[in-house]
Design an enzyme around this catalytic site. Structure first.
Site, PDB file in Angstrom:
ATOM      1  N   ALA A 165      17.453  26.358  30.927  1.00 41.24           N
ATOM      2  CA  ALA A 165      17.063  27.080  29.882  1.00 41.24           C
ATOM      3  C   ALA A 165      16.444  25.814  29.288  1.00 41.24           C
ATOM      4  CB  ALA A 165      18.576  26.586  29.123  1.00 41.24           C
TER       5      ALA A 165
ATOM      6  N   GLU B 202      40.790  55.775  54.805  1.00 44.62           N
ATOM      7  CA  GLU B 202      41.664  56.809  56.132  1.00 44.62           C
ATOM      8  C   GLU B 202      42.080  58.353  55.556  1.00 44.62           C
ATOM      9  OE1 GLU B 202      42.384  52.783  57.332  1.00 44.62           O
ATOM     10  OE2 GLU B 202      42.054  53.469  56.168  1.00 44.62           O
TER      11      GLU B 202
ATOM     12  N   CYS C 247      45.930  49.291  57.270  1.00 42.68           N
ATOM     13  CA  CYS C 247      47.117  48.924  57.141  1.00 42.68           C
ATOM     14  C   CYS C 247      48.394  49.760  57.802  1.00 42.68           C
ATOM     15  CB  CYS C 247      47.371  49.125  54.865  1.00 42.68           C
ATOM     16  SG  CYS C 247      47.338  50.791  54.693  1.00 42.68           S
TER      17      CYS C 247
ATOM     18  N   ARG D  50      27.542  41.228  39.361  1.00 44.63           N
ATOM     19  CA  ARG D  50      28.919  40.833  38.336  1.00 44.63           C
ATOM     20  C   ARG D  50      29.607  42.363  38.494  1.00 44.63           C
ATOM     21  NH1 ARG D  50      27.167  39.974  32.008  1.00 44.63           N
ATOM     22  NH2 ARG D  50      25.639  38.263  32.364  1.00 44.63           N
TER      23      ARG D  50
ATOM     24  N   HIS E  54      43.309  54.878  50.403  1.00 45.56           N
ATOM     25  CA  HIS E  54      42.722  54.756  51.378  1.00 45.56           C
ATOM     26  C   HIS E  54      41.850  55.174  51.813  1.00 45.56           C
ATOM     27  CE1 HIS E  54      45.550  50.846  51.520  1.00 45.56           C
ATOM     28  NE2 HIS E  54      45.192  50.874  49.830  1.00 45.56           N
TER      29      HIS E  54
ATOM     30  N   LEU F 222      29.428  22.860  33.448  1.00 45.12           N
ATOM     31  CA  LEU F 222      31.032  23.204  33.747  1.00 45.12           C
ATOM     32  C   LEU F 222      30.058  23.709  35.607  1.00 45.12           C
ATOM     33  CD1 LEU F 222      33.895  24.601  34.487  1.00 45.12           C
ATOM     34  CD2 LEU F 222      32.563  26.687  33.566  1.00 45.12           C
TER      35      LEU F 222
ATOM     36  N   GLY G 187      27.645  26.917  32.103  1.00 46.48           N
ATOM     37  CA  GLY G 187      26.097  25.911  31.599  1.00 46.48           C
ATOM     38  C   GLY G 187      26.309  25.153  33.156  1.00 46.48           C
TER      39      GLY G 187
END
Length: 363
Positions: free
Chosen positions: A166, A53, A79, A188, A51, A300, A297
């Site tokens: 489209a 740190e 953590c 993405r 991590h 959906l 599309g």
């Protein structure tokens, strides 16, 4: 010590974890010696790796610097649980640091204040607050998964000025230019999974991988395919990385053919023989998906909008008119303007001739 400026540096380091550290949060760390010098820097590595740190502590040690009495500026609470790596709070205590400045508390129930408590019990001063909003935004998917039990769903679309994604015949390549498409690949990259529907697979045969920007690994690719109609020859199955299909109706022969191509199939049956979208999101969260990037599309998309599952719209608008065509999301019709999905703009930026619009639902 300027805590805000140092936290800004820590957050810039944290950004280097995008596309690298999933499903862990993106965290950056800066270590400052008592005399004000920055002696260590680091950000979270791949899952199972160190991590932020620990990376920063190692950086200081490699340069022969002592961290005893130093101030650690970190963009998320250290953590306190032993997962694939030991607790970061214990590493800081063992190193003898004097103070920890953190942006905000870790929402993970295994941490959630326990890291802070253990640091203070060891006599380390802990300050919380600088950079909190930016740190949460950088990890908005991680917070969504921990607090709501589902990923942050970002719906991406490219549209014309008159709102078409489209032509009426389904052709959509390319509405926007290359700069906008490259930026879409950057979004993405930051997602744990990229999702589409079987209709898009059949119509466009996309790969849905990250190609136009560098990435350390490929996100999971997800197909909503109620009847398992994805062809075993689909390009999405050829691209590097894992593919997961959600189905509502079993089909042994098709399922075996897809499994032979390396795809995993999960059942999430819902009403009318369709995939149960909320159940799918819960399952993706259980698989460690923080941000879900949807490129689907109009049908959906409309289902996600209708069920109020979209957290953010990422829309690239081209300065062109297409006339009759397919809409961004097919839902409705509405009976009154008051029934509209109300949004607020969170960002507008230009990419060559195109605009990138970011918007989130008001509620």
């Amino acid at each position: 010590m300027n805590a805000d400026a140092l936290m800004h540096d820590a957050l810039r380091l944290a950004e280097q974890s995008i596309g690298l550290c999933e499903p862990n949060p993106r965290v950056g760390c800066v270590i400052v010696a008592p005399d004000g010098r920055v002696i260590g820097r680091g950000h979270t590595q791949q899952a199972g790796g160190p991590h932020a740190e620990v990376v920063a502590l190692r950086d200081a040690a490699q340069h022969g610097e002592s961290v005893r009495g130093a101030t650690v500026v970190v963009s998320l609470e250290p953590c306190a649980h032993h997962g694939r790596t030991p607790p970061c709070c214990d590493a800081l205590v063992a190193a003898g640091v004097g103070r920890v400045v953190m942006a905000l508390q870790d929402p993970n129930p295994l941490v959630a204040g326990q890291g802070t408590a253990r640091l203070r019990a060891a006599g380390i001063d802990v300050i919380e607050g600088p950079g909190a909003a930016a740190a949460r935004e950088l990890n908005i998917g991680f917070f969504s998964r921990m607090e709501r039990g589902r990923p942050w769903l970002r719906l991406k679309a490219a549209v014309s000025l008159d709102g078409c994604t489209a032509l009426a015949n389904g052709k959509s390549q390319w509405i926007t230019g290359s700069a906008a498409r490259a930026d879409g690949h950057a979004w993405r990259r930051r997602a744990g999974a990229v999702l589409t529907g079987v209709g898009t697979v059949l119509d466009d045969d996309p790969r849905l991988d990250v190609r136009l920007v560098p990435t350390a690994h490929q996100p999971l690719r997800v197909i909503v395919d109620s009847r398992l109609e994805t062809p075993p020859t689909a390009r999405i199955l050829e691209a590097p990385g894992r593919v997961l299909l959600y189905a509502a109706q079993p089909h042994d022969e098709r399922g075996e053919a897809l499994a032979a191509r390396g795809a995993e199939i999960a059942m999430a049956p819902g009403p009318n023989g369709k995939v149960d979208l909320p159940a799918m999101l819960s399952d993706l969260a259980a698989r460690g998906i923080n941000e879900l990037h949807v490129e689907a599309g109009h049908k959906l998309n409309g289902s996600f909008v209708r069920e109020r599952l979209v957290d953010e719209f990422l829309v690239y608008m081209a300065p062109k008119l297409l006339g009759v065509g397919r809409e961004l999301a097919a839902f409705g019709p509405l009976d009154a303007l008051e029934d509209a999905v109300e949004l607020r703009w969170t960002g507008i930026e230009r990419f060559d001739a195109d605009l990138r619009l970011l918007a989130r639902p008001l509620s």
